[in-house]
Design a protein around this motif. Structure first.
Motif, mmCIF file in Angstrom:
data_model
loop_
_atom_site.group_PDB
_atom_site.id
_atom_site.type_symbol
_atom_site.label_atom_id
_atom_site.label_comp_id
_atom_site.label_asym_id
_atom_site.label_seq_id
_atom_site.Cartn_x
_atom_site.Cartn_y
_atom_site.Cartn_z
ATOM 1 N N GLU A 15 -9.335 21.806 0.619
ATOM 2 C CA GLU A 15 -8.144 20.996 0.820
ATOM 3 C C GLU A 15 -8.515 19.556 1.182
ATOM 4 O OE1 GLU A 15 -4.006 20.995 3.421
ATOM 5 O OE2 GLU A 15 -5.468 22.590 3.723
ATOM 6 N N GLU A 16 -9.566 19.388 1.956
ATOM 7 C CA GLU A 16 -9.957 18.053 2.413
ATOM 8 C C GLU A 16 -10.345 17.139 1.246
ATOM 9 O OE1 GLU A 16 -11.395 20.905 3.758
ATOM 10 O OE2 GLU A 16 -10.024 20.913 5.458
ATOM 11 N N ILE A 17 -11.160 17.641 0.305
ATOM 12 C CA ILE A 17 -11.576 16.752 -0.785
ATOM 13 C C ILE A 17 -10.434 16.506 -1.774
ATOM 14 C CG2 ILE A 17 -14.020 17.252 -0.525
ATOM 15 C CD1 ILE A 17 -13.952 19.019 -2.939
ATOM 16 N N VAL A 18 -9.539 17.462 -1.921
ATOM 17 C CA VAL A 18 -8.372 17.258 -2.792
ATOM 18 C C VAL A 18 -7.440 16.213 -2.183
ATOM 19 C CG1 VAL A 18 -6.285 18.332 -3.713
ATOM 20 C CG2 VAL A 18 -8.461 19.544 -3.832
ATOM 21 N N GLU A 19 -7.142 16.341 -0.903
ATOM 22 C CA GLU A 19 -6.251 15.384 -0.247
ATOM 23 C C GLU A 19 -6.849 13.980 -0.252
ATOM 24 O OE1 GLU A 19 -3.148 15.799 0.679
ATOM 25 O OE2 GLU A 19 -3.168 17.913 0.135
ATOM 26 N N ALA A 20 -8.160 13.864 -0.052
ATOM 27 C CA ALA A 20 -8.807 12.550 -0.077
ATOM 28 C C ALA A 20 -8.691 11.918 -1.461
ATOM 29 C CB ALA A 20 -10.273 12.679 0.327
ATOM 30 N N TYR A 21 -8.868 12.722 -2.499
ATOM 31 C CA TYR A 21 -8.757 12.189 -3.860
ATOM 32 C C TYR A 21 -7.315 11.806 -4.188
ATOM 33 C CZ TYR A 21 -8.604 11.780 -8.865
ATOM 34 O OH TYR A 21 -8.376 11.310 -10.130
ATOM 35 N N LEU A 22 -6.366 12.649 -3.851
ATOM 36 C CA LEU A 22 -4.971 12.366 -4.173
ATOM 37 C C LEU A 22 -4.425 11.183 -3.384
ATOM 38 C CD1 LEU A 22 -3.523 15.964 -4.532
ATOM 39 C CD2 LEU A 22 -4.111 14.349 -6.348
ATOM 40 N N ALA A 23 -5.012 10.890 -2.235
ATOM 41 C CA ALA A 23 -4.585 9.736 -1.450
ATOM 42 C C ALA A 23 -4.994 8.430 -2.131
ATOM 43 C CB ALA A 23 -5.178 9.802 -0.053
ATOM 44 N N ASP A 24 -6.111 8.447 -2.902
ATOM 45 C CA ASP A 24 -6.603 7.249 -3.572
ATOM 46 C C ASP A 24 -7.340 7.669 -4.844
ATOM 47 O OD1 ASP A 24 -7.423 4.665 -4.182
ATOM 48 O OD2 ASP A 24 -9.174 4.784 -2.874
ATOM 49 N N PRO A 25 -6.616 7.938 -5.948
ATOM 50 C CA PRO A 25 -7.248 8.447 -7.167
ATOM 51 C C PRO A 25 -7.906 7.351 -8.030
ATOM 52 C CG PRO A 25 -4.899 8.366 -7.477
ATOM 53 C CD PRO A 25 -5.166 7.941 -6.058
ATOM 54 N N THR A 26 -8.748 6.521 -7.433
ATOM 55 C CA THR A 26 -9.464 5.492 -8.193
ATOM 56 C C THR A 26 -10.724 6.089 -8.800
ATOM 57 O OG1 THR A 26 -10.673 4.808 -6.224
ATOM 58 C CG2 THR A 26 -8.609 3.648 -6.699
ATOM 59 N N ASP A 27 -11.371 5.319 -9.681
ATOM 60 C CA ASP A 27 -12.608 5.792 -10.306
ATOM 61 C C ASP A 27 -13.698 6.032 -9.273
ATOM 62 O OD1 ASP A 27 -11.487 5.737 -12.807
ATOM 63 O OD2 ASP A 27 -12.285 3.772 -13.328
ATOM 64 N N ILE A 28 -13.786 5.157 -8.268
ATOM 65 C CA ILE A 28 -14.812 5.317 -7.229
ATOM 66 C C ILE A 28 -14.550 6.577 -6.424
ATOM 67 C CG2 ILE A 28 -15.697 4.318 -5.086
ATOM 68 C CD1 ILE A 28 -15.328 1.571 -6.397
ATOM 69 N N ASN A 29 -13.317 6.809 -6.053
ATOM 70 C CA ASN A 29 -12.972 8.017 -5.304
ATOM 71 C C ASN A 29 -13.116 9.254 -6.188
ATOM 72 O OD1 ASN A 29 -12.321 9.372 -2.983
ATOM 73 N ND2 ASN A 29 -10.123 9.076 -3.195
ATOM 74 N N GLY A 30 -12.885 9.113 -7.490
ATOM 75 C CA GLY A 30 -13.101 10.232 -8.413
ATOM 76 C C GLY A 30 -14.560 10.635 -8.457
ATOM 77 N N ALA A 31 -15.444 9.648 -8.425
ATOM 78 C CA ALA A 31 -16.884 9.934 -8.406
ATOM 79 C C ALA A 31 -17.270 10.616 -7.096
ATOM 80 C CB ALA A 31 -17.678 8.652 -8.594
ATOM 81 N N CYS A 32 -16.646 10.200 -6.001
ATOM 82 C CA CYS A 32 -16.892 10.825 -4.701
ATOM 83 C C CYS A 32 -16.410 12.272 -4.719
ATOM 84 C CB CYS A 32 -16.201 10.025 -3.607
ATOM 85 S SG CYS A 32 -16.486 10.631 -1.949
ATOM 86 N N PHE A 33 -15.217 12.509 -5.294
ATOM 87 C CA PHE A 33 -14.696 13.865 -5.413
ATOM 88 C C PHE A 33 -15.667 14.730 -6.220
ATOM 89 C CE2 PHE A 33 -12.580 17.118 -7.890
ATOM 90 C CZ PHE A 33 -11.911 17.833 -6.911
ATOM 91 N N LYS A 34 -16.136 14.195 -7.343
ATOM 92 C CA LYS A 34 -17.054 14.945 -8.202
ATOM 93 C C LYS A 34 -18.322 15.319 -7.447
ATOM 94 C CE LYS A 34 -19.626 14.593 -12.516
ATOM 95 N NZ LYS A 34 -19.920 13.756 -13.678
#
Length: 75
Positions: free
Chosen positions: A38-57
């Motif tokens: 839940e934590e990594i999903v919420e972090a990504y959905l809060a800021d779905p930029t390319d940089i945050n997408g790479a962090c999610f990945k």
């Protein structure tokens, strides 16, 4: 693609055919091995930029490696 979505229980008659494949529900609310936390999903959905997408990945792949890699008792 990771996003919030709505599951429709009844499809309209004119909705067309379903796509080929098997639907796997991997939302964080399920107990599937591929589900993200839940934590990594919420972090990504809060800021779905390319940089945050790479962090999610990066976090998601580390999580999968942790879950799937054999433990110390594996033969």
């Amino acid at each position: 693609m990771l996003s919030r979505y709505t599951i429709y229980r009844r499809r309209p008659a004119d909705a067309g055919p379903l796509p080929n494949g098997i639907r796997q529900d991997t939302r964080y609310r399920t107990r599937h091995i591929l589900r993200p936390t839940e934590e990594i999903v919420e972090a990504y959905l809060a800021d779905p930029t390319d940089i945050n997408g790479a962090c999610f990945k990066k976090k998601y792949l580390a999580l999968l490696d942790e879950r799937i890699s054999p433990g110390p008792c594996a033969v």
